[in-house]
Design a protein around this motif. Structure first.
Motif, mmCIF file in Angstrom:
data_model
loop_
_atom_site.group_PDB
_atom_site.id
_atom_site.type_symbol
_atom_site.label_atom_id
_atom_site.label_comp_id
_atom_site.label_asym_id
_atom_site.label_seq_id
_atom_site.Cartn_x
_atom_site.Cartn_y
_atom_site.Cartn_z
ATOM 1 N N GLY A 79 -30.893 -23.800 -60.593
ATOM 2 C CA GLY A 79 -32.304 -23.860 -60.947
ATOM 3 C C GLY A 79 -33.168 -24.688 -60.008
ATOM 4 O O GLY A 79 -34.353 -24.883 -60.270
ATOM 5 N N ILE A 80 -32.597 -25.175 -58.905
ATOM 6 C CA ILE A 80 -33.320 -26.045 -57.971
ATOM 7 C C ILE A 80 -33.303 -25.417 -56.582
ATOM 8 O O ILE A 80 -32.247 -24.966 -56.117
ATOM 9 C CB ILE A 80 -32.664 -27.446 -57.929
ATOM 10 C CG1 ILE A 80 -32.746 -28.102 -59.314
ATOM 11 C CG2 ILE A 80 -33.309 -28.337 -56.876
ATOM 12 C CD1 ILE A 80 -31.981 -29.403 -59.438
ATOM 13 N N PRO A 81 -34.460 -25.393 -55.868
ATOM 14 C CA PRO A 81 -34.481 -24.852 -54.507
ATOM 15 C C PRO A 81 -33.596 -25.672 -53.560
ATOM 16 O O PRO A 81 -33.710 -26.894 -53.500
ATOM 17 C CB PRO A 81 -35.948 -24.953 -54.091
ATOM 18 C CG PRO A 81 -36.712 -25.075 -55.371
ATOM 19 C CD PRO A 81 -35.795 -25.792 -56.322
ATOM 20 N N HIS A 82 -32.705 -24.981 -52.849
ATOM 21 C CA HIS A 82 -31.790 -25.595 -51.888
ATOM 22 C C HIS A 82 -31.878 -24.854 -50.552
ATOM 23 O O HIS A 82 -32.369 -23.732 -50.485
ATOM 24 C CB HIS A 82 -30.339 -25.479 -52.378
ATOM 25 C CG HIS A 82 -29.954 -26.469 -53.407
ATOM 26 N ND1 HIS A 82 -30.410 -26.427 -54.702
ATOM 27 C CD2 HIS A 82 -29.106 -27.543 -53.345
ATOM 28 C CE1 HIS A 82 -29.871 -27.417 -55.393
ATOM 29 N NE2 HIS A 82 -29.076 -28.106 -54.591
ATOM 30 N N ILE A 83 -31.337 -25.487 -49.525
ATOM 31 C CA ILE A 83 -31.096 -24.854 -48.236
ATOM 32 C C ILE A 83 -29.731 -25.314 -47.760
ATOM 33 O O ILE A 83 -29.270 -26.408 -48.106
ATOM 34 C CB ILE A 83 -32.163 -25.223 -47.161
ATOM 35 C CG1 ILE A 83 -32.326 -26.746 -47.046
ATOM 36 C CG2 ILE A 83 -33.478 -24.515 -47.432
ATOM 37 C CD1 ILE A 83 -33.242 -27.196 -45.941
ATOM 38 N N GLY A 136 -32.380 -47.602 -47.340
ATOM 39 C CA GLY A 136 -31.488 -47.157 -46.284
ATOM 40 C C GLY A 136 -30.065 -46.867 -46.723
ATOM 41 O O GLY A 136 -29.218 -46.522 -45.901
ATOM 42 N N TYR A 137 -29.782 -46.999 -48.013
ATOM 43 C CA TYR A 137 -28.418 -46.777 -48.492
ATOM 44 C C TYR A 137 -27.992 -45.317 -48.359
ATOM 45 O O TYR A 137 -26.831 -45.032 -48.069
ATOM 46 C CB TYR A 137 -28.264 -47.213 -49.949
ATOM 47 C CG TYR A 137 -28.525 -48.681 -50.191
ATOM 48 C CD1 TYR A 137 -28.104 -49.656 -49.283
ATOM 49 C CD2 TYR A 137 -29.189 -49.095 -51.333
ATOM 50 C CE1 TYR A 137 -28.346 -50.991 -49.514
ATOM 51 C CE2 TYR A 137 -29.433 -50.445 -51.569
ATOM 52 C CZ TYR A 137 -29.010 -51.384 -50.659
ATOM 53 O OH TYR A 137 -29.248 -52.718 -50.896
ATOM 54 N N GLY A 138 -28.926 -44.396 -48.570
ATOM 55 C CA GLY A 138 -28.604 -42.975 -48.443
ATOM 56 C C GLY A 138 -28.174 -42.632 -47.027
ATOM 57 O O GLY A 138 -27.187 -41.920 -46.814
ATOM 58 N N ALA A 142 -35.287 -32.581 -49.703
ATOM 59 C CA ALA A 142 -34.590 -33.629 -48.948
ATOM 60 C C ALA A 142 -34.284 -33.228 -47.507
ATOM 61 O O ALA A 142 -33.590 -33.953 -46.792
ATOM 62 C CB ALA A 142 -33.302 -34.022 -49.663
ATOM 63 N N LYS A 143 -34.811 -32.105 -47.054
ATOM 64 C CA LYS A 143 -34.530 -31.610 -45.702
ATOM 65 C C LYS A 143 -34.764 -32.694 -44.639
ATOM 66 O O LYS A 143 -33.916 -32.917 -43.777
ATOM 67 C CB LYS A 143 -35.399 -30.385 -45.411
ATOM 68 C CG LYS A 143 -35.264 -29.856 -44.006
ATOM 69 C CD LYS A 143 -36.188 -28.670 -43.760
ATOM 70 C CE LYS A 143 -36.102 -28.226 -42.314
ATOM 71 N NZ LYS A 143 -37.042 -27.131 -42.024
#
Length: 148
Positions: free
Chosen positions: A138-142, A88-90, A118-119
């Motif tokens: 190089g990493i898929p993001h939104i 739960g820290y995140g 992480a959506k």
């Protein structure tokens, strides 16, 4: 049982040890663990508010909150890391980041560039997808947005 402590500092308030610890963890996770070569020290740290949680003397989560017009057009939260997943820290870190965005930058909107996987995590604290997927370092993001 150790007490979880929230630390919040502007860049000039960071000690050399604070800065070293935060950058070390960011490098461990974003560069080494994710095998991604990118420029972490991007000059957005100086105007940002830096937050981290400690359990005793160990950092268990961190993030930075950037004012509008620095990392993104709107106030943004980034460099979000939990070093101990599943505790739960995140979520605590994101809620503290949202509060810091309100307090320090009068945010009415917060944008993030989230790694696509992480959506669901960011949706738990109210963010909604606001762009099509794109590749960043190089990493898929939104892009995700929270309206306050």
């Amino acid at each position: 049982m150790k007490k979880i402590v929230l630390h919040k500092k502007s860049f000039p308030e960071l000690t050399t040890a604070d800065l070293y610890d935060l950058l070390r963890i960011r490098s461990e996770v974003f560069v080494v663990e994710q095998d991604c070569v990118y420029q972490d020290m991007d000059c957005d740290d100086q105007p940002a508010i830096h937050l981290w949680l400690t359990d005793g003397d160990k950092i268990v989560a961190l993030c930075r909150v950037c004012p509008a017009g620095t990392h993104m057009e709107e106030v943004s939260i980034g460099r979000v890391i939990s070093t101990e997943r599943g505790k739960g820290y995140g979520k605590q870190m994101m809620l503290a980041g949202i509060e810091a965005a309100r307090e320090h930058f009068n945010a009415t909107r917060i944008d993030i560039e989230a790694q696509e996987y992480a959506k669901g995590f960011y949706e738990q604290v109210g963010f909604r997808q606001s762009s099509e997927p794109f590749i960043l370092d190089g990493i898929p993001h939104i892009r995700m947005t929270l309206l306050l």
